[in-house]
Design a protein around this motif. Sequence first.
Motif, short mmCIF file in Angstrom:
data_model
loop_
_atom_site.label_atom_id
_atom_site.label_comp_id
_atom_site.label_asym_id
_atom_site.label_seq_id
_atom_site.Cartn_x
_atom_site.Cartn_y
_atom_site.Cartn_z
N ALA A 193 0.78 -1.07 -0.01
CA ALA A 193 -0.14 -0.01 -0.05
C ALA A 193 0.89 1.28 0.09
CB ALA A 193 -0.97 -0.09 1.20
N THR A 194 0.25 2.38 -0.36
CA THR A 194 1.02 3.73 -0.18
C THR A 194 -0.01 4.53 0.75
OG1 THR A 194 0.13 4.00 -2.47
CG2 THR A 194 2.58 4.20 -2.08
N PRO A 195 0.52 5.17 1.84
CA PRO A 195 1.71 4.78 2.22
C PRO A 195 1.69 3.41 2.76
CG PRO A 195 0.51 6.21 3.89
CD PRO A 195 -0.11 6.00 2.43
N PRO A 196 2.83 2.79 2.97
CA PRO A 196 2.84 1.55 3.34
C PRO A 196 2.62 1.55 5.11
CG PRO A 196 5.19 2.10 3.20
CD PRO A 196 4.13 3.27 2.71
N PHE A 197 2.05 0.31 5.30
CA PHE A 197 1.93 -0.11 6.92
C PHE A 197 2.18 -1.46 7.27
CE2 PHE A 197 -2.17 -0.18 4.97
CZ PHE A 197 -2.70 -1.67 5.19
N GLY A 198 2.47 -1.81 8.44
CA GLY A 198 3.16 -3.05 8.85
C GLY A 198 1.84 -3.91 9.26
N GLY A 199 2.01 -5.17 9.92
CA GLY A 199 0.92 -6.08 10.17
C GLY A 199 0.24 -5.49 11.39
N TRP A 200 -0.96 -5.51 11.60
CA TRP A 200 -1.75 -5.35 12.84
C TRP A 200 -2.98 -6.00 12.93
CZ3 TRP A 200 -6.36 -2.09 13.17
CH2 TRP A 200 -6.74 -1.47 12.04
N ILE A 201 -3.89 -6.20 13.85
CA ILE A 201 -5.06 -6.92 14.06
C ILE A 201 -6.28 -6.00 14.09
CG2 ILE A 201 -6.22 -8.90 15.02
CD1 ILE A 201 -3.52 -9.69 16.16
N PRO A 202 -7.12 -5.69 12.98
CA PRO A 202 -8.35 -4.99 13.36
C PRO A 202 -9.31 -5.68 14.15
CG PRO A 202 -7.90 -5.40 10.74
CD PRO A 202 -6.98 -6.41 11.88
N ARG A 203 -10.02 -4.69 14.72
CA ARG A 203 -11.01 -5.46 15.54
C ARG A 203 -11.98 -6.47 14.78
NH1 ARG A 203 -16.74 -2.36 17.63
NH2 ARG A 203 -17.67 -4.27 18.28
N ALA A 204 -12.30 -5.94 13.39
CA ALA A 204 -12.98 -7.10 12.68
C ALA A 204 -12.38 -8.30 12.73
CB ALA A 204 -13.43 -6.57 11.35
N ALA A 205 -11.07 -8.29 12.71
CA ALA A 205 -10.38 -9.55 12.45
C ALA A 205 -10.65 -10.57 13.69
CB ALA A 205 -8.94 -9.67 11.92
#
Lengths: 669, 213
Positions: free
Chosen positions: B58-70
């Motif tokens: 993605a731009t801007p890039p981001f790292g792994g995280w856990i959304p609430r939906a997950a």
Amino acid sequence: MPKLKIDNVEIEVAPGTSILQAAEMLGHEVPRFCFHDKLSVPANCRMCLVEVKPGPPKPQASCALSCADNMEVFTDSPMVKKARKGVMEMLLINHPLDCPICDQGGECDLQDQAVGFGFDRSRYYESKRAVKDKNLGPLIKTVMTRCIQCTRCVRFADEVAGTAELGMMNRGEESEIGTFIEKTITTELSGNLIDVCPVGALTSKPYAFQARPWELKKTETIDVHDAVGANIRVDARGNEVMRILPRLNEDVNEEWIDDRTRFAYDGLKRQRLDRPYIRDDKTGRLRPASWDEAFAAVTAKINKSKNVAAFAGPLADAESMVALKDLIGTNLECRTDGTQYDVSSRAGYLFNSTIAGIEEADAILLVGTNPRFEAAMVNARIHKTWRNRRTKIGVVGEQHNLTYPTTYIGSGPSSLEDLVKGKGAFADVLANAKKPIIIIGMGAFKRADGAAVQSLCRELAEKFNAGFNVLHTAASRVAALDIGFVSDKLNVEHMDVVYLLGVDDRETLDRIDPKAFVIYQGHHGDAGAMRADVILPGSAYTEKNGLYVNIEGRVQAAKQAVWAPGEAREDWKIIRALSGYLGRALPYDDLAQLRTRIVKQWSHFGQVDTIVPAEWKKFGGAGKVEAQPFTSPIDNFYITNVITRASLTMAKCAETAAENAARHLEAAE
Amino acid sequence: MKKPFDQNAPYQPATFAFKDMAVVAEIISRYPEGRQQSAVMPLLDLAQRQVGEEGAAATPPFGGWIPRAAMDEISNILSMPKVKVYEVATFYSMYNLAPVGKFLVQVCSTSPCWLCGSDKIKQACEKHLGIHTGETTKDGLFTVVEVECLGACVNAPMAQINDDFYEDLTAERTTEILKALASGKQVPIGPQNGRTNSMALGGPTTLKDRVKA
């Protein structure tokens, strides 16, 4: 059977007994925060440390250690004292010392045990941690900084209420109890979280800053908001009910009560009928009157009329119903909620398996009932049974979230007919079960063919040798049926005088002839009082001594905690006084004489707190059953009777529950 | 450190679905019948990695995280109460509950690393990236956090960047690594001062040498 010594006293206990329990049997007190009789054992507060020999030379948590042969336990040795003192000091590190403004003050486990094991000053100079308070709804006030992370509330929500919504979030210094996502909790047993909390983290919102425990007069009595007859303690200051707490009764409510029982008491202070009223002939409005005038008006009408009917409402006590029966004689009815069922046999309307007996069931069939709303304590018992034995539970009727998984069989009587014929998968479950039980709600009887449905259920019970259990919703109902406060065919429409003993059900009121003269005796100005021509102010359940019979047929005695407001009187006394005006005085002048009269005819009323089992006879009505589905009689748990309708707390709860339901629907879409 | 979490933040997606349900099924099948809820931890990790893969592109890039939906999706898959998933996710520091940079730099600051100069490593990161500890750079590439012992005390001071350990760091070497990662270059993982694994700095030694001397 392990044999061990606790403080040099020998004791033999059942295998699996914890040291804490064994010490308790000997009367040796072991302090604890996280351990609770009715919940699982996490052993995380470390307050119950004891010294055990043989074993490692360190104190052990007695709540989680089973007794073994030849153990030597010391609950009061120097090592134990030092350990507990250390634990207490650690617990107090982050506990705010705000006892003077804490509602738990005076009945706080931490406060009490700090006196026993605490250090007289603090050695901690760093800043204490603070935790954000949570919004758990209109009933529970939170001060989370006071929390000592015992997790009793988390375990209660999981294990008893069956709605796992609380959890321990984060870890270490940052750990806190919460729902994580901002939401209010959706169990109707939430008030018990206040009781299980050993500190002031969870306290009662309606009771906040109202009273201190030592100011309260405690009266042990019986609840009337449903037909379970939960054992409660009414705490009053002066003539005001300040709060209601559960009382331990393993056979009925264990040590829990539902939120309606606990929090509807503010309804006792609003909308009360505190003086007699008479409807003015000219204006058509109710006007205040004296007792004398009111009785005179009633006497004139009753003496002139041949068709007098009497109805007993859901909150009536046995004494007043007996007195009313003695006075009116015929045309009596207690099934004011529009239900139809045969009452010729006592087994036909009782919860024959008993509430504690649910725990032995290995298959449960719910017919036309939502026990979660109709009798939350029965639902908690079913949940407990499911949790312990993974009991199969079938549902005929409306489907609800009952906190345990159920098998849906069908919506109406046709499913019952199939089961009687042995059709369907659940018929096999019932056939293979050793102790199946059937629970029939008022939803199955609230229809023209109710008696036929009752027959069908009896056949079903006989076929599978299952327990036959009727789940009433009114506290007065079983007592009224026991004393025969019923008539086969009562044409309300043709009665010129109708005596309502606390009847506010639309099902009955709508059938009364508009020209009939209506006498309303009760404690709240509600639907019945609105229709009345004469109002005789009676007492609510906290204001009179009375006998109630719960769904199991258990006779229980309610005690007077406060006085009825104004000119209101105890209900049986009003009827006794009226009988004098009518010129046929009833032959009892005090409660003892009245009770003697009751016991003479119905001996089981003399055996308080016991169940006289009913003899199994043929009962039920003939006729064909209709196909229409069963409906649940209660759709709003919080608002079911005159007291709850007058209660602001219950109104707030109903509002929150509606919001939660709407959010749930939204999420589902 | 308390984990940042905001259930109503704009970055929280409304829904979450696992890309490959076969992987999910395989993870669940590792646990015995009736103990499927144990799969909560690997599934949380799988969700975090899946988000991380999307974020890398993605731009801007981001790292792994856990959304609430997950987390809610995992509670559905394992039929366990939502709050029990939240409990696990908030407990372990490896699960990120809010977006992080494409490179999550975890600088160890527990006693051995601290004695060997972890403060300087942290300062080098902060100075080079122009952020404080706990913050993410504007270009979405780096997040710097301070963590407790990562178990590489022999090679102190050290930092973990995404899944890899970078050990025996100096302030200069740290800056070089950050520069290299930012320009998309590969950096050799492990000790950065030439030693092999956790071997002694002066080469292999034996007790026999001591006996002779």
